[in-house]
Design an enzyme around this catalytic site. Structure first.
Site, PDB file in Angstrom:
ATOM      1  N   ASN A  10      -5.801  12.343   6.121  1.00  0.00           N
ATOM      2  CA  ASN A  10      -4.926  11.433   6.861  1.00  0.00           C
ATOM      3  C   ASN A  10      -3.488  11.818   6.515  1.00  0.00           C
ATOM      4  O   ASN A  10      -3.024  11.545   5.416  1.00  0.00           O
ATOM      5  CB  ASN A  10      -5.243   9.995   6.420  1.00  0.00           C
ATOM      6  N   LYS A  17      -3.288  11.873   2.549  1.00  0.00           N
ATOM      7  CA  LYS A  17      -4.347  11.169   1.829  1.00  0.00           C
ATOM      8  C   LYS A  17      -5.645  11.901   2.127  1.00  0.00           C
ATOM      9  O   LYS A  17      -5.868  12.312   3.270  1.00  0.00           O
ATOM     10  CB  LYS A  17      -4.461   9.719   2.327  1.00  0.00           C
ATOM     11  N   ARG A  87      -7.684  11.927  10.711  1.00  0.00           N
ATOM     12  CA  ARG A  87      -7.256  10.705  11.386  1.00  0.00           C
ATOM     13  C   ARG A  87      -6.107  11.065  12.318  1.00  0.00           C
ATOM     14  O   ARG A  87      -5.125  11.677  11.890  1.00  0.00           O
ATOM     15  CB  ARG A  87      -6.781   9.688  10.362  1.00  0.00           C
ATOM     16  N   HIS A 176      -5.813   0.909  14.739  1.00  0.00           N
ATOM     17  CA  HIS A 176      -6.741   0.454  13.682  1.00  0.00           C
ATOM     18  C   HIS A 176      -8.181   0.427  14.185  1.00  0.00           C
ATOM     19  O   HIS A 176      -9.019  -0.278  13.624  1.00  0.00           O
ATOM     20  CB  HIS A 176      -6.397  -0.975  13.192  1.00  0.00           C
ATOM     21  N   GLY A 208       0.210  -2.337   8.002  1.00  0.00           N
ATOM     22  CA  GLY A 208       0.141  -2.687   9.423  1.00  0.00           C
ATOM     23  C   GLY A 208      -0.967  -3.722   9.582  1.00  0.00           C
ATOM     24  O   GLY A 208      -1.931  -3.712   8.819  1.00  0.00           O
ATOM     25  N   ARG A 237       7.049  -4.590  10.123  1.00  0.00           N
ATOM     26  CA  ARG A 237       7.144  -4.656  11.595  1.00  0.00           C
ATOM     27  C   ARG A 237       7.116  -6.105  12.050  1.00  0.00           C
ATOM     28  O   ARG A 237       6.370  -6.923  11.524  1.00  0.00           O
ATOM     29  CB  ARG A 237       5.976  -3.910  12.238  1.00  0.00           C
ATOM     30  N   MET A 280       2.629  -8.107  -0.072  1.00  0.00           N
ATOM     31  CA  MET A 280       2.097  -9.465  -0.144  1.00  0.00           C
ATOM     32  C   MET A 280       1.904  -9.945  -1.580  1.00  0.00           C
ATOM     33  O   MET A 280       2.045 -11.131  -1.863  1.00  0.00           O
ATOM     34  CB  MET A 280       0.783  -9.543   0.649  1.00  0.00           C
ATOM     35  N   ARG A 281       1.599  -9.022  -2.510  1.00  0.00           N
ATOM     36  CA  ARG A 281       1.433  -9.449  -3.915  1.00  0.00           C
ATOM     37  C   ARG A 281       2.738 -10.042  -4.446  1.00  0.00           C
ATOM     38  O   ARG A 281       2.755 -11.115  -5.054  1.00  0.00           O
ATOM     39  CB  ARG A 281       1.014  -8.268  -4.796  1.00  0.00           C
ATOM     40  N   ILE A 328      -4.587  -6.986   2.356  1.00  0.00           N
ATOM     41  CA  ILE A 328      -4.334  -8.427   2.282  1.00  0.00           C
ATOM     42  C   ILE A 328      -5.614  -9.203   2.595  1.00  0.00           C
ATOM     43  O   ILE A 328      -6.001 -10.120   1.863  1.00  0.00           O
ATOM     44  CB  ILE A 328      -3.212  -8.839   3.263  1.00  0.00           C
ATOM     45  N   GLU A 330      -8.657  -8.373   2.263  1.00  0.00           N
ATOM     46  CA  GLU A 330      -9.715  -8.239   1.252  1.00  0.00           C
ATOM     47  C   GLU A 330      -9.362  -8.894  -0.075  1.00  0.00           C
ATOM     48  O   GLU A 330     -10.233  -9.073  -0.918  1.00  0.00           O
ATOM     49  CB  GLU A 330      -9.987  -6.745   0.987  1.00  0.00           C
ATOM     50  N   GLU A 381     -12.185   3.276   6.123  1.00  0.00           N
ATOM     51  CA  GLU A 381     -11.849   4.119   7.273  1.00  0.00           C
ATOM     52  C   GLU A 381     -12.266   5.573   7.044  1.00  0.00           C
ATOM     53  O   GLU A 381     -12.667   6.259   7.969  1.00  0.00           O
ATOM     54  CB  GLU A 381     -10.346   4.023   7.555  1.00  0.00           C
TER      55      GLU A 381
HETATM   56  P1  ADP Z   1      -2.287   0.324   4.277  1.00  0.00           P
HETATM   57  O1  ADP Z   1      -2.109  -0.378   5.579  1.00  0.00           O
HETATM   58  O2  ADP Z   1      -1.096   1.124   3.881  1.00  0.00           O
HETATM   59  O3  ADP Z   1      -3.621   1.028   4.110  1.00  0.00           O
HETATM   60  P2  ADP Z   1      -3.415  -1.668   2.475  1.00  0.00           P
HETATM   61  O4  ADP Z   1      -4.603  -1.935   3.335  1.00  0.00           O
HETATM   62  O5  ADP Z   1      -3.633  -1.063   1.138  1.00  0.00           O
HETATM   63  O6  ADP Z   1      -2.265  -0.878   3.205  1.00  0.00           O
HETATM   64  O7  ADP Z   1      -2.690  -3.095   2.277  1.00  0.00           O
HETATM   65  C1  ADP Z   1      -1.486  -3.211   1.616  1.00  0.00           C
HETATM   66  C2  ADP Z   1      -1.153  -4.687   1.531  1.00  0.00           C
HETATM   67  O8  ADP Z   1      -2.200  -5.336   0.795  1.00  0.00           O
HETATM   68  C3  ADP Z   1       0.145  -4.956   0.778  1.00  0.00           C
HETATM   69  O9  ADP Z   1       0.870  -5.986   1.431  1.00  0.00           O
HETATM   70  C4  ADP Z   1      -0.360  -5.450  -0.554  1.00  0.00           C
HETATM   71  O10 ADP Z   1       0.551  -6.327  -1.178  1.00  0.00           O
HETATM   72  C5  ADP Z   1      -1.604  -6.214  -0.133  1.00  0.00           C
HETATM   73  N1  ADP Z   1      -2.464  -6.490  -1.287  1.00  0.00           N
HETATM   74  C6  ADP Z   1      -3.112  -5.628  -2.093  1.00  0.00           C
HETATM   75  N2  ADP Z   1      -3.710  -6.292  -3.116  1.00  0.00           N
HETATM   76  C7  ADP Z   1      -3.420  -7.608  -2.941  1.00  0.00           C
HETATM   77  C8  ADP Z   1      -3.733  -8.796  -3.656  1.00  0.00           C
HETATM   78  N3  ADP Z   1      -4.468  -8.763  -4.756  1.00  0.00           N
HETATM   79  N4  ADP Z   1      -3.272  -9.973  -3.173  1.00  0.00           N
HETATM   80  C9  ADP Z   1      -2.517 -10.015  -2.055  1.00  0.00           C
HETATM   81  N5  ADP Z   1      -2.182  -8.929  -1.338  1.00  0.00           N
HETATM   82  C10 ADP Z   1      -2.626  -7.742  -1.772  1.00  0.00           C
END
Ligand code: ADP
Length: 403
Positions: A10, A17, A87, A176, A208, A237, A280-281, A328, A330, A381
């Site tokens: 990717n 990646k 990808r 997606h 995203g 975004r 989000m963390r 987020i 998961e 994915e």
């Molecule tokens: P990408 O779209 O780049 O693949 P990810 O699917 O890894 O990104 O998602 C990244 C988002 O997931 C970020 O906003 C991150 O803060 C959030 N995230 C990861 N772990 C947690 C968590 N434990 N609690 C809340 N949000 C999380």
């Protein structure tokens, strides 16, 4: 027969990646990222046999980084790999499924690049570098848009003059797709329902974010559109805004198109609303400490997400379940709970203990007994790309046999 292995790649503009996927195993023997490509501090990170490794690759471009990958792949898979699965973000209307890459496919990916200017050129860079480094291997393109090519016309058309669609391809494509496809199949498995008789709403929430309505294994509507900017609030975004925003900002602030485009793609969403972070963390921690921007960003994110899911319910004959996935989806019980609080009309309700348990790769059902199904399904994915790559190889082998 020994199980087959696919190297999944990717490519972003400065990253690759990668994952080595075994058709029969959920986890990957090798995975990693080449980061900051083209920079003096370019670096290759990978995990193999449970151990993390790092190697500086100063100034390496995509080709040089892929060449560094060769010995790692050989070590992790002495029997070699069957193909490389790439990808590719935008396949336009041309690609309804994965395709083996040849000159014609390359030209078609290039032709739709203006619709995904941040992504397709980077994906092409990776494909061309991989073809040079691994000339003997079949290369397959797996498109983010392909899963959504089953949208009915009333879902994919904008209410714009017909010629813009017919002559210029202006329509909703959706993205997606690989993730929505994978998690909806896993959800059917988890629920014990046949994929071809199951109806899902899916929320992929990563950097995203997008939603999707899936009926009997096919995408029927989705929140992203001509580009990945449309739809729900994302990390940086904006998601949906009034289509007059560009001209309003041009007239009132004198902003050129590029400035508005940069703002909408890179300075908006969770970052723009919170003034703090796109992560989000970080926002959840700040939310718990009473940071007003973080609180607002989370409220808008969840409300707009719920609104999108409610809108997509129009595409479903019934609801077998709501799926949360992506970083987020998961990992955040808070976001799942706040989103569902806006969907009471659908009778959705959570079992808070189950909701709290589903983090860090743990998936499962999180709905309260007697309420419609809500599932946390970790996306994969890379695995979906590998499986689609194998399908293409199998189809090519059948065609070769028939000839
Ligand atoms: P990408 O779209 O780049 O693949 P990810 O699917 O890894 O990104 O998602 C990244 C988002 O997931 C970020 O906003 C991150 O803060 C959030 N995230 C990861 N772990 C947690 C968590 N434990 N609690 C809340 N949000 C999380």
């Amino acid at each position: 027969m020994p199980s087959r292995k696919i190297l999944v790649i990717n490519c972003g503009s400065a990253t690759i990646k990668f994952a080595l996927v075994d058709e029969h195993e959920e986890s990957f023997a090798l995975r990693g990222i080449a980061d900051r490509l083209g920079e003096p501090d370019a670096v290759l990170h990978w995990q193999h046999a449970g151990e993390r490794h790092e190697q500086p690759i100063p100034g390496a471009d995509h080709g040089a980084a892929l060449a560094r990958l060769l010995p790692l792949v050989q070590e992790a898979s002495p029997g070699g790999v069957q193909a490389i699965g790439h990808r590719v973000v935008h396949g336009g209307e041309r690609f309804t499924r994965a395709r083996r890459i040849d000159a014609e496919v390359l030209a078609a990916i290039r032709a739709v690049a203006p619709m995904a200017p941040l992504h397709n050129p980077a994906n092409l860079l990776g494909i061309e570098a991989a073809m040079a480094v691994y000339p003997e291997l079949p290369q397959v393109a797996v498109f983010d848009t392909a899963f959504h090519q089953t949208l009915p016309e009333h879902a994919f058309r904008y209410a714009l003059p017909d010629a813009l669609y017919r002559e210029h391809g202006v329509r909703r494509y959706g993205f997606h797709g690989t993730s929505h496809h994978y998690v909806s199949q896993r959800a059917a498995e988890l629920a014990g329902l046949p994929v071809e008789d199951s109806c899902w709403l899916s929320a992929h929430l990563g950097n995203g974010c997008s939603t999707c309505a899936i009926v009997n294994g096919r995408s029927r509507d989705t929140s992203m559109g001509l580009t990945p900017l449309e739809g729900v609030v994302m990390g940086t975004r904006s998601g949906d805004v009034d289509p007059n925003l560009h001209s309003h900002l041009a007239r009132t602030l004198g902003w050129p198109l590029e400035q508005t485009e940069r703002m909408l793609n890179h300075e908006s969403g969770l970052l723009g609303l919170s003034g703090l972070s796109n992560d989000m963390r970080t926002l959840q921690q700040a939310h718990d400490q009473g940071h007003p921007g973080a609180i607002l960003a989370i409220e808008v994110f969840c409300y707009r997400l719920a609104k999108s899911l409610a809108a997509l319910s129009c595409a479903l004959p019934r609801l077998d379940g709501l799926i949360f996935t992506g970083g987020i989806g998961e990992n955040s019980p808070l976001i799942r709970s706040k989103t569902l609080a806006h969907l009471r009309l659908f009778d959705l309700a959570l079992d808070e203990a189950a909701n709290a348990r589903c983090v860090n790769g743990v998936g499962g059902a999180i709905h309260a007994p007697g309420h419609p199904r809500v599932l946390v399904v970790p996306t994969n994915e890379e695995r979906q790309i590998a499986l689609e790559t194998l399908e293409v190889l199998d189809a090519c082998a059948i065609r070769a046999d028939v000839r």
